[in-house]
Design a protein around this motif. Structure first.
Motif, PDB file in Angstrom:
ATOM      1  N   ASN A 123     -32.826 -83.661 -37.467  1.00 15.65           N
ATOM      2  CA  ASN A 123     -33.399 -83.223 -36.181  1.00 15.65           C
ATOM      3  C   ASN A 123     -33.157 -84.223 -35.052  1.00 15.65           C
ATOM      4  N   TYR A 126     -29.518 -82.582 -31.611  1.00 12.29           N
ATOM      5  CA  TYR A 126     -29.702 -81.562 -30.580  1.00 12.29           C
ATOM      6  C   TYR A 126     -30.133 -82.162 -29.241  1.00 12.29           C
ATOM      7  N   TYR A 127     -30.678 -83.367 -29.227  1.00  9.12           N
ATOM      8  CA  TYR A 127     -31.018 -83.971 -27.937  1.00  9.12           C
ATOM      9  C   TYR A 127     -30.247 -85.269 -27.655  1.00  9.12           C
ATOM     10  N   VAL A 128     -29.218 -85.548 -28.445  1.00 14.03           N
ATOM     11  CA  VAL A 128     -28.346 -86.696 -28.186  1.00 14.03           C
ATOM     12  C   VAL A 128     -27.151 -86.217 -27.358  1.00 14.03           C
ATOM     13  N   LYS A 129     -26.928 -86.846 -26.232  1.00 14.95           N
ATOM     14  CA  LYS A 129     -25.828 -86.430 -25.355  1.00 14.95           C
ATOM     15  C   LYS A 129     -24.474 -86.834 -25.934  1.00 14.95           C
ATOM     16  N   ARG A 131     -23.016 -87.177 -28.925  1.00 15.40           N
ATOM     17  CA  ARG A 131     -23.094 -86.901 -30.363  1.00 15.40           C
ATOM     18  C   ARG A 131     -21.938 -87.533 -31.127  1.00 15.40           C
ATOM     19  N   GLU A 152     -30.231 -79.830 -38.875  1.00 17.31           N
ATOM     20  CA  GLU A 152     -30.556 -79.455 -37.510  1.00 17.31           C
ATOM     21  C   GLU A 152     -31.217 -78.076 -37.482  1.00 17.31           C
ATOM     22  N   MET A 162     -36.325 -73.182 -30.648  1.00 18.83           N
ATOM     23  CA  MET A 162     -35.802 -73.718 -29.398  1.00 18.83           C
ATOM     24  C   MET A 162     -35.078 -72.646 -28.609  1.00 18.83           C
ATOM     25  N   LEU A 166     -29.723 -74.775 -26.977  1.00 21.36           N
ATOM     26  CA  LEU A 166     -29.944 -76.120 -27.526  1.00 21.36           C
ATOM     27  C   LEU A 166     -29.472 -76.263 -28.974  1.00 21.36           C
TER      28      LEU A 166
END
Length: 202
Positions: A123, A126-129, A131, A152, A162, A166
């Motif tokens: 998890n 999904y919020y790491v720019k 990657r 994920e 979500m 995303l």
């Protein structure tokens, strides 16, 4: 518009994921034990948890690698690492180590090249720019033949957690990982909302 009857008692029933028909055939793996059984961990291994959070998997991993193995918990947030430290101290495990690092910065973990048997990423992406940088760091520290397991949120899951934009698809993960030199091993559904993708460093 009708007015609710104040004398009517409303109820909220929790769904039983193990037995409710809504989830029939959907529950594959759910707990850290289930997930780690699938990924596979052996005594004496070095396992690195990218974005460990409060350490949901840490104690189970520490038990599996045993006193001759090591678990390295990596997170950008010191408060998360403090929570992991508290768990480690309370449990009595002496094979858990913490590293504060931004995985989007090359070499940030300071873990030695080709020293890890397994990197788990739960998890996080999904919020790491950046990657690709996070996966590149996993590739750097893994031994040849080492595994990277990514779990994920899945847009194919029964429960949608979500906004659609995303989600990271398995095909996107495959593209990123194989570009860096990983070989795709397998993917599987995890509980009702996640998917696990496992890769091997060639």
């Amino acid at each position: 518009m009708s007015t609710p009857n104040k004398n009517t008692t409303s109820t909220f029933n929790l769904l039983d994921i193990d037995h409710d028909t809504l989830f029939a055939g959907k529950k594959k793996v759910n707990s850290p034990k289930d997930i780690l059984d699938i990924i596979g961990i052996s005594p004496g291994e070095t396992v690195v948890d990218f974005g460990c959070g409060i350490g949901y998997f840490i104690l189970e991993v520490a038990e599996r690698v045993g006193e001759n193995g090591r678990v390295v918990a990596v997170d950008i947030d010191r408060a998360m690492l403090d929570a992991v430290k508290d768990k480690a101290v309370a449990s009595g495990f002496r094979n858990i180590y913490g590293v504060q690092a931004d995985l989007q910065i090359p070499g940030a973990t300071k873990v030695a090249d080709q020293s890890a048997d397994l990197v788990i990423i739960i998890n996080l992406l999904y919020y790491v720019k950046k990657r690709e940088e996070a996966l590149r760091e996993a590739f750097r520290i893994l031994k040849t033949g080492g595994k990277m397991a990514i779990m994920e949120w899945s847009e194919k899951g029964t429960v949608q957690a979500m906004e659609k934009g995303l989600y990271i698809s398995t095909s996107e993960l495959k593209d990123l990982a194989t570009k860096l030199g990983f070989k795709f091993f397998r993917s599987l559904v995890a509980s009702v909302s996640h998917e696990i993708s496992i890769f091997e460093k060639e």
